[in-house]
Design a protein around this motif. Structure first.
Motif, PDB file in Angstrom:
ATOM      1  N   LEU A 160       0.827  -1.209   0.000  1.00 11.66           N
ATOM      2  CA  LEU A 160       0.000   0.000   0.000  1.00 11.66           C
ATOM      3  C   LEU A 160       0.861   1.259   0.000  1.00 11.66           C
ATOM      4  CD1 LEU A 160      -2.726  -1.151   2.530  1.00 11.66           C
ATOM      5  CD2 LEU A 160      -3.162  -0.466   0.166  1.00 11.66           C
ATOM      6  N   ASP A 161       1.909   1.257   0.775  1.00 12.24           N
ATOM      7  CA  ASP A 161       2.821   2.407   0.795  1.00 12.24           C
ATOM      8  C   ASP A 161       3.493   2.589  -0.567  1.00 12.24           C
ATOM      9  OD1 ASP A 161       2.226   2.883   3.445  1.00 12.24           O
ATOM     10  OD2 ASP A 161       3.988   1.828   4.223  1.00 12.24           O
ATOM     11  N   ARG A 162       3.885   1.477  -1.174  1.00 13.15           N
ATOM     12  CA  ARG A 162       4.521   1.557  -2.493  1.00 13.15           C
ATOM     13  C   ARG A 162       3.533   2.068  -3.537  1.00 13.15           C
ATOM     14  NH1 ARG A 162       8.565  -3.039  -3.931  1.00 13.15           N
ATOM     15  NH2 ARG A 162       9.888  -1.541  -2.831  1.00 13.15           N
ATOM     16  N   LEU A 163       2.279   1.646  -3.430  1.00  9.56           N
ATOM     17  CA  LEU A 163       1.253   2.131  -4.351  1.00  9.56           C
ATOM     18  C   LEU A 163       1.063   3.634  -4.203  1.00  9.56           C
ATOM     19  CD1 LEU A 163      -0.997   1.684  -6.421  1.00  9.56           C
ATOM     20  CD2 LEU A 163      -2.524   1.078  -4.530  1.00  9.56           C
ATOM     21  N   THR A 172      -5.759   7.384  -5.315  1.00  6.09           N
ATOM     22  CA  THR A 172      -4.988   8.116  -4.312  1.00  6.09           C
ATOM     23  C   THR A 172      -5.809   8.284  -3.038  1.00  6.09           C
ATOM     24  OG1 THR A 172      -3.700   9.285  -5.997  1.00  6.09           O
ATOM     25  CG2 THR A 172      -3.822  10.303  -3.825  1.00  6.09           C
ATOM     26  N   ALA A 173      -7.106   8.568  -3.207  1.00  8.72           N
ATOM     27  CA  ALA A 173      -7.977   8.683  -2.042  1.00  8.72           C
ATOM     28  C   ALA A 173      -8.154   7.337  -1.352  1.00  8.72           C
ATOM     29  CB  ALA A 173      -9.337   9.248  -2.465  1.00  8.72           C
ATOM     30  N   LEU A 174      -8.310   6.274  -2.133  1.00 12.34           N
ATOM     31  CA  LEU A 174      -8.540   4.947  -1.554  1.00 12.34           C
ATOM     32  C   LEU A 174      -7.320   4.423  -0.808  1.00 12.34           C
ATOM     33  CD1 LEU A 174     -10.525   3.156  -4.424  1.00 12.34           C
ATOM     34  CD2 LEU A 174     -11.421   3.990  -2.240  1.00 12.34           C
ATOM     35  N   VAL A 175      -6.134   4.666  -1.348  1.00 16.22           N
ATOM     36  CA  VAL A 175      -4.942   4.094  -0.728  1.00 16.22           C
ATOM     37  C   VAL A 175      -4.679   4.687   0.658  1.00 16.22           C
ATOM     38  CG1 VAL A 175      -3.163   5.679  -1.582  1.00 16.22           C
ATOM     39  CG2 VAL A 175      -2.619   3.255  -1.319  1.00 16.22           C
ATOM     40  N   GLY A 176      -5.260   5.862   0.920  1.00 14.38           N
ATOM     41  CA  GLY A 176      -5.108   6.463   2.237  1.00 14.38           C
ATOM     42  C   GLY A 176      -6.308   6.269   3.144  1.00 14.38           C
ATOM     43  N   ASN A 177      -7.316   5.542   2.642  1.00 19.10           N
ATOM     44  CA  ASN A 177      -8.542   5.368   3.413  1.00 19.10           C
ATOM     45  C   ASN A 177      -8.346   4.359   4.546  1.00 19.10           C
ATOM     46  OD1 ASN A 177     -11.232   3.604   3.713  1.00 19.10           O
ATOM     47  ND2 ASN A 177     -11.792   5.711   3.229  1.00 19.10           N
ATOM     48  N   VAL A 178      -8.906   4.645   5.700  1.00 14.51           N
ATOM     49  CA  VAL A 178      -8.731   3.793   6.879  1.00 14.51           C
ATOM     50  C   VAL A 178      -9.315   2.403   6.654  1.00 14.51           C
ATOM     51  CG1 VAL A 178      -9.343   3.498   9.306  1.00 14.51           C
ATOM     52  CG2 VAL A 178      -8.675   5.754   8.459  1.00 14.51           C
ATOM     53  N   ASP A 179     -10.515   2.328   6.089  1.00 15.84           N
ATOM     54  CA  ASP A 179     -11.139   1.028   5.852  1.00 15.84           C
ATOM     55  C   ASP A 179     -10.352   0.201   4.845  1.00 15.84           C
ATOM     56  OD1 ASP A 179     -13.162   1.661   7.600  1.00 15.84           O
ATOM     57  OD2 ASP A 179     -14.594   2.250   6.046  1.00 15.84           O
ATOM     58  N   VAL A 180      -9.913   0.839   3.770  1.00 13.61           N
ATOM     59  CA  VAL A 180      -9.135   0.122   2.753  1.00 13.61           C
ATOM     60  C   VAL A 180      -7.830  -0.369   3.355  1.00 13.61           C
ATOM     61  CG1 VAL A 180      -7.949   0.318   0.532  1.00 13.61           C
ATOM     62  CG2 VAL A 180     -10.201   1.369   0.842  1.00 13.61           C
ATOM     63  N   ARG A 181      -7.189   0.468   4.124  1.00 13.10           N
ATOM     64  CA  ARG A 181      -5.928   0.076   4.770  1.00 13.10           C
ATOM     65  C   ARG A 181      -6.130  -1.130   5.689  1.00 13.10           C
ATOM     66  NH1 ARG A 181      -0.461   2.058   4.287  1.00 13.10           N
ATOM     67  NH2 ARG A 181      -0.653   3.638   2.673  1.00 13.10           N
ATOM     68  N   ALA A 182      -7.265  -1.148   6.374  1.00 11.32           N
ATOM     69  CA  ALA A 182      -7.552  -2.248   7.300  1.00 11.32           C
ATOM     70  C   ALA A 182      -8.102  -3.474   6.581  1.00 11.32           C
ATOM     71  CB  ALA A 182      -8.539  -1.776   8.355  1.00 11.32           C
ATOM     72  N   GLY A 183      -8.433  -3.349   5.298  1.00  4.61           N
ATOM     73  CA  GLY A 183      -9.037  -4.451   4.570  1.00  4.61           C
ATOM     74  C   GLY A 183     -10.480  -4.670   4.957  1.00  4.61           C
ATOM     75  N   ASP A 184     -11.111  -3.668   5.558  1.00  4.19           N
ATOM     76  CA  ASP A 184     -12.483  -3.796   6.043  1.00  4.19           C
ATOM     77  C   ASP A 184     -13.450  -3.272   4.990  1.00  4.19           C
ATOM     78  OD1 ASP A 184     -14.677  -4.202   7.621  1.00  4.19           O
ATOM     79  OD2 ASP A 184     -14.346  -2.442   8.901  1.00  4.19           O
ATOM     80  N   VAL A 185     -13.570  -4.007   3.876  1.00  3.00           N
ATOM     81  CA  VAL A 185     -14.438  -3.601   2.772  1.00  3.00           C
ATOM     82  C   VAL A 185     -15.269  -4.792   2.327  1.00  3.00           C
ATOM     83  CG1 VAL A 185     -12.836  -1.814   1.978  1.00  3.00           C
ATOM     84  CG2 VAL A 185     -12.702  -4.123   1.004  1.00  3.00           C
ATOM     85  N   SER A 186     -16.293  -4.502   1.530  1.00  2.45           N
ATOM     86  CA  SER A 186     -17.115  -5.537   0.921  1.00  2.45           C
ATOM     87  C   SER A 186     -17.455  -5.066  -0.488  1.00  2.45           C
ATOM     88  CB  SER A 186     -18.390  -5.774   1.729  1.00  2.45           C
ATOM     89  OG  SER A 186     -19.187  -4.602   1.740  1.00  2.45           O
ATOM     90  N   THR A 187     -18.254  -5.858  -1.211  1.00  2.67           N
ATOM     91  CA  THR A 187     -18.537  -5.512  -2.606  1.00  2.67           C
ATOM     92  C   THR A 187     -19.392  -4.261  -2.738  1.00  2.67           C
ATOM     93  OG1 THR A 187     -20.395  -7.075  -2.549  1.00  2.67           O
ATOM     94  CG2 THR A 187     -18.309  -7.872  -3.458  1.00  2.67           C
ATOM     95  N   ASN A 188     -20.084  -3.853  -1.679  1.00  2.00           N
ATOM     96  CA  ASN A 188     -20.886  -2.622  -1.767  1.00  2.00           C
ATOM     97  C   ASN A 188     -20.244  -1.440  -1.048  1.00  2.00           C
ATOM     98  OD1 ASN A 188     -21.281  -3.340   0.875  1.00  2.00           O
ATOM     99  ND2 ASN A 188     -23.456  -3.855   0.654  1.00  2.00           N
ATOM    100  N   TRP A 189     -19.015  -1.626  -0.542  1.00  2.00           N
ATOM    101  CA  TRP A 189     -18.371  -0.565   0.228  1.00  2.00           C
ATOM    102  C   TRP A 189     -18.082   0.665  -0.623  1.00  2.00           C
ATOM    103  CZ3 TRP A 189     -13.966   2.320  -0.075  1.00  2.00           C
ATOM    104  CH2 TRP A 189     -13.608   3.059   1.066  1.00  2.00           C
ATOM    105  N   LEU A 190     -17.505   0.481  -1.803  1.00  2.00           N
ATOM    106  CA  LEU A 190     -17.062   1.614  -2.607  1.00  2.00           C
ATOM    107  C   LEU A 190     -18.235   2.484  -3.042  1.00  2.00           C
ATOM    108  CD1 LEU A 190     -14.902   3.233  -4.020  1.00  2.00           C
ATOM    109  CD2 LEU A 190     -15.002   1.635  -5.942  1.00  2.00           C
ATOM    110  N   GLU A 191     -19.324   1.877  -3.487  1.00  2.00           N
ATOM    111  CA  GLU A 191     -20.460   2.682  -3.918  1.00  2.00           C
ATOM    112  C   GLU A 191     -21.052   3.466  -2.748  1.00  2.00           C
ATOM    113  OE1 GLU A 191     -23.267   0.437  -6.254  1.00  2.00           O
ATOM    114  OE2 GLU A 191     -22.097   0.907  -8.049  1.00  2.00           O
ATOM    115  N   ALA A 192     -21.103   2.834  -1.571  1.00  2.00           N
ATOM    116  CA  ALA A 192     -21.607   3.550  -0.399  1.00  2.00           C
ATOM    117  C   ALA A 192     -20.701   4.731  -0.062  1.00  2.00           C
ATOM    118  CB  ALA A 192     -21.705   2.593   0.788  1.00  2.00           C
TER     119      ALA A 192
END
Length: 461
Positions: free
Chosen positions: A403-406, A426-446
């Motif tokens: 993630l840091d390299r990205l 760029t916004a996603l790579v710094g997001n807390v949920d994305v960093r924690a891997g706490d996402v699902s298939t409907n996370w991004l649209e929400a």
């Protein structure tokens, strides 16, 4: 060098055509690139040994025109055709006609494409191979009463899917009997218009799901897996960010998931590279097979980065008649890889397409960084096709470091003056949920619906 292939025709365009040409070149093959009238200047046309124009810009008159592609193959003396992804890559008629001309189709045979391309038949094959499937209809839905009976048996909400659908298209969700009654006629009409087949089926809608897929290689006799990828970050059921291995997947689940993919591939006598897609129910810690893609995937580079296996090379070798050159014991998962799709779209303006001339291009570099693309400085992005410009892929020894390299690679990337989806990533790579891997298939649209993107710049990288 493959034993039966000397000249390969690439029936695709953009970054995947470039990728195929490079794999073929490594094997000493001559390459023929087909182009529409709008694509003479694309990078793949510059790299190929021969270029043949097959029609006007619209895809249905060029990249989807079987007759013109086969005529080009005959004129060029090609021994084989690689369909890439999209366009005719999962078209059974194209595979069958290619074989009837005495040419090699770099993918499974037509019967396998038909069987696994139909979701109902693929589901039946999965059940026969003892692979878990989402609770739902056993076959195609024939009337509203049958659909209601099935939905009430498995419980709402349910997904109504086109049996011949793919790429996230032809899917609707019904949360009640009334919604289902209204949805079915529309879904049937959309399926008929989009796929030439109005067949539908119903399955339970898993509300907290992750999208996991397993890459396989098979030679018609035996199959191996190359571990799994996670593609949970999606917009309108289209993947935007992929990584391997999957995030937060228990080791025992991973082992059985990958084993199930091998069982299913062997059950159907699969040949070539393929991907078996699953939903992972986060609440039940259970996985369910949903479909198989009988082609190379856009996100194949992350698998290559963690395994060191060149999937395109293996596809060509298998198509040429070779048995698998890689055994399961040879495939090791090392480190973590992430791929982000860079599209000519403006995230700050509802992802509106943004074709135009690429005036400046700075490609990030360094250890563990790969950029698959079909563009260059001065290239004019045509408005007729998918907006994918390229894929930025990074690898490192851990997900946190990847993630840091990205983040660093995105900061170095410049595609100007065109708006792109780089700002989204760029916004996603710094997001807390994305960093924690706490996402699902409907996370991004929400997340997008919360107007998180309004503060972003135009999307220019």
């Amino acid at each position: 060098m493959t034993p039966t292939i000397r000249t390969l025709l690439i029936a695709n365009r953009g970054e995947i055509a470039v990728r195929i040409i490079r794999a073929a070149r490594d094997l000493g093959l001559r390459t023929v690139q087909i182009v529409s009238a709008a694509d003479h200047d694309m990078l793949a046309a510059r790299l190929a040994d021969e270029v043949i124009e097959i029609g006007p810009a619209p895809a249905n008159q060029s990249y989807l025109n079987i007759e013109r592609i086969l005529t080009a193959a005959k004129e060029s003396g090609a021994d084989a055709i690689h369909p890439g992804y999209g366009f005719l890559s999962e078209n059974a008629e194209f595979a069958r006609r290619t074989k009837e001309m005495g040419l090699v189709f770099c993918g499974p045979d037509a019967d396998t494409i038909e069987r696994m391309g139909d979701k109902v038949n693929a589901r039946a094959a999965a059940i026969a191979a003892n692979v878990p499937v989402v609770p739902g209809s056993r076959g195609r839905i024939t009337d509203v009463a049958e659909a209601i009976a099935i939905a009430e048996e498995i419980g709402y909400p349910v997904m109504v899917k086109a049996a011949a659908g793919g790429g996230g298209r032809g899917i609707r969700v019904a949360h009640s009997r009334r919604e289902l009654e209204k949805t079915l006629p529309t879904a049937m009409s959309e399926a008929r218009a989009g796929f030439g087949d109005d067949g539908l089926y119903i399955e339970a809608f898993i509300q907290r799901a992750r999208h996991i897929e397993v890459q396989i290689l098979a030679d018609g006799q035996s199959a191996i897996h190359l571990f799994e990828r996670e593609c949970s970050l999606q917009r309108r059921r289209q993947k935007v960010w992929e990584e391997a291995p999957a995030v937060m997947l228990p080791a025992a689940v991973r082992e059985e998931l990958c084993a199930s993919a091998v069982r299913l591939a062997e059950e159907v006598g699969y040949r070539g590279a393929g991907t078996l897609e699953y939903l992972y129910d986060m609440d039940r810690e259970a996985f369910y097979f949903i479909e198989m893609n009988t082609r190379i995937q856009v996100e194949h580079p992350v698998t290559e980065m963690i395994t060191g296996v060149d999937l395109l090379r293996e596809m060509l070798l298998i198509a040429g008649g070779r048995p698998l050159t890689v055994g399961q014991e040879d495939v090791q998962c090392v480190g973590h890889a992430i791929e982000v799709r860079l599209n000519a779209e403006n995230p700050a303006n509802n992802f509106m397409p943004a074709p135009g001339v690429v005036e400046t291009l700075t490609i990030p570099g360094g250890p563990g960084i790969r950029f698959d693309t079909g563009i260059y400085e001065g290239y004019g992005i045509p408005p007729y096709y998918d907006s994918l410009l390229g894929k930025l892929i990074v690898w490192d020894v851990s997900r946190e470091r990847a993630l840091d390299r990205l983040a660093g690679a995105l900061g170095e990337l410049a595609i100007g003056p065109n708006p792109t989806t780089a700002s989204l990533h760029t916004a996603l790579v710094g997001n807390v949920d994305v960093r924690a891997g706490d996402v699902s298939t409907n996370w991004l649209e929400a997340w997008l619906e919360e107007d998180r993107m309004t503060a972003l710049p135009s999307g220019t990288a």
